[in-house]
Design a protein around this motif. Sequence first.
Motif: not given
Length: 631
Positions: A501, A504, A524, A530-534, A536
């Motif tokens: 990561f 990220k 995340h 949330p890490g899977n939210d596009t 950010w």
Amino acid sequence: MRAMGALMGLVKVTTVASSASDRGDDVVTKYIVRRWDDIYPWMRFFARNCLPPPYDVSVAPPRPDLCSVFDAATLCITPLSLICTKSEEGRHLLRSSVSVQHFVAQLWILVGNLGGDVLQGDPRTTKDGLVSMLRASFALTNQVCVSESEDPDRITLPLSNYIQAAGGVKAVVSTLLRYIRRIIRDAVAVEEPRSWTTRDRSINQLHLYTVGLHYSFQFLQTVSRQDASCRAQLIRQGSVRTVVNAITQILPRILVQANKELDFHPQLGLADRQNVLWAGYSYIASAIRDADDGVTSVCQAIDAGLLQTLEKGVVCPPHANRRDHPPRGRLGDIELLFLLATFFVYHRVVDSICRHWYRMQSVPMEKREIRDKGLGVALELVLTFTIHAMDHRSVEPINFHEYRCSGPGCPMCTSKFVSKKRRCSGCLVSIYCSEKCQRTAWRNGHKKWCRVLRCTVGPWGSRDIRTSLRVIAGFETNIISGSAKDVETRVREAQQQFPAFSNKLVLMLDMTVYPPEIHVLPVHKIEQFPGNDTIWPEIADEIRQRSDSPPKGYMFSVVKVHLGKSKFTLFSPSTALRMAFEGQYFSDDEAYNSADEDDEDDSKMLGDQDLDYDEESLDDTDGSGDKCYEV
């Protein structure tokens, strides 16, 4: 009469025997606790017939001919005091018996309401001092009733039982604060000691009052921790202010270094006196940490003069040249100072800080010799932090989004709004003067930044956070820029720890501790992100494109703050305010006029989204279809 004589004789004999014997616990347990079934009915009899009602002490006792009020109070209260100080089995009795707790609670209310001229008939004690001594000594009994058992296997009654017996939450809170105020009044009235020895009458009186104050502070903290209704009612009735005032008045009387005999005495010593102060500091800290609205508690404490009081604690006023302070205990003044500093990011708290410095300007400066080095250093750090907070709040414009329409190019100030002001219910930050500005702002970028701004004010949308964004942003910018080397080190460590990561990473500035701490974590692992939210990664790309000095090694920064027991991780206020409102306030109206030309096309676009407006809905809806509420 025979019962009164027998009970009084038993109390006197037990008192003398427990004081003279090394096994005082066994004496009290044997002659009072284990004969409780015989003693307790007579205690209730004398309380019911020879004492005034707890809630109206002006009413005469039903049977004043049986015995005096003083004798009845002695028969009812002295056995309780003995078992609280001398018998573990007796203390368990107070915590586990419903009827005994009801009895103690009503006696506590009665003693709290007694005036100085009520207890008459004792030839050995003046009437003015008797009630004061009784009030101070009874605080221990009260605290034992609601405290946790020394044996974890033994059952302790819930606090609700005691509160119900005392007449409810309001009665408990008002009586407790009255106890503290009256004990302080009596302690301050004690004459200055003449000999500074353990035999001095003033020293012993002051010790009695400070011990009563200590147990009152502990009771305050216990009921606040165990019952949310009591905690809220205490804050509403100004408990923090009352405790600060109590510490301010008692500190010059007890923070005194005298001589080796007195300072290191096991009961009267300086360390034990300091523990009284720290019990008060501990309650203030718990009231701030455990409350839903810790900002109010902090404002109460600063407005009551807590910072000035702590400044007085760095020295011992008289006899300061005799000996150094005993070692500092835990949960004291330094911990409270650092907790206060974590709330300096809030606008309301900075207002209280400004009032503090205004008061200090009118007080002549005194050169003091700092003997408590630890407190002196902590105080200097925190006072410097207060100056930084005022500097961040004084940046113009203060929270510009609160005082001007957020429509691109709209010059309208909120004070000149003709129609009702509309606040976006999505982000809770942007304010619009008209539907036109709502629509224009939505298509000019608010559609993307609405959600980001909401993450900047927290999931609850706290007004304290929303009105403090510029102060938080000021601290965020200064701390991160001033810790550039530390940030680089943290980023490298995070890249090694989370190689999958490394692209990220998010920098988190933790403002819930003092001094603030810097952490670098994957997105995340950050709450509310949330890490899977596009969104950010998209925001991070836009930050890099639009920023003159984009962050190196991490996507963006977040700030962790708290309002009390609730903690929030906020998207970077400095970034959000700069990016969301950049270019919206022009010196001319070009952008705003150009928006008028496209208004017809925009209406068609909004119509495609099934956003139909009638005359009423224009007051509460923005161009995004999100509801707006009136300011």
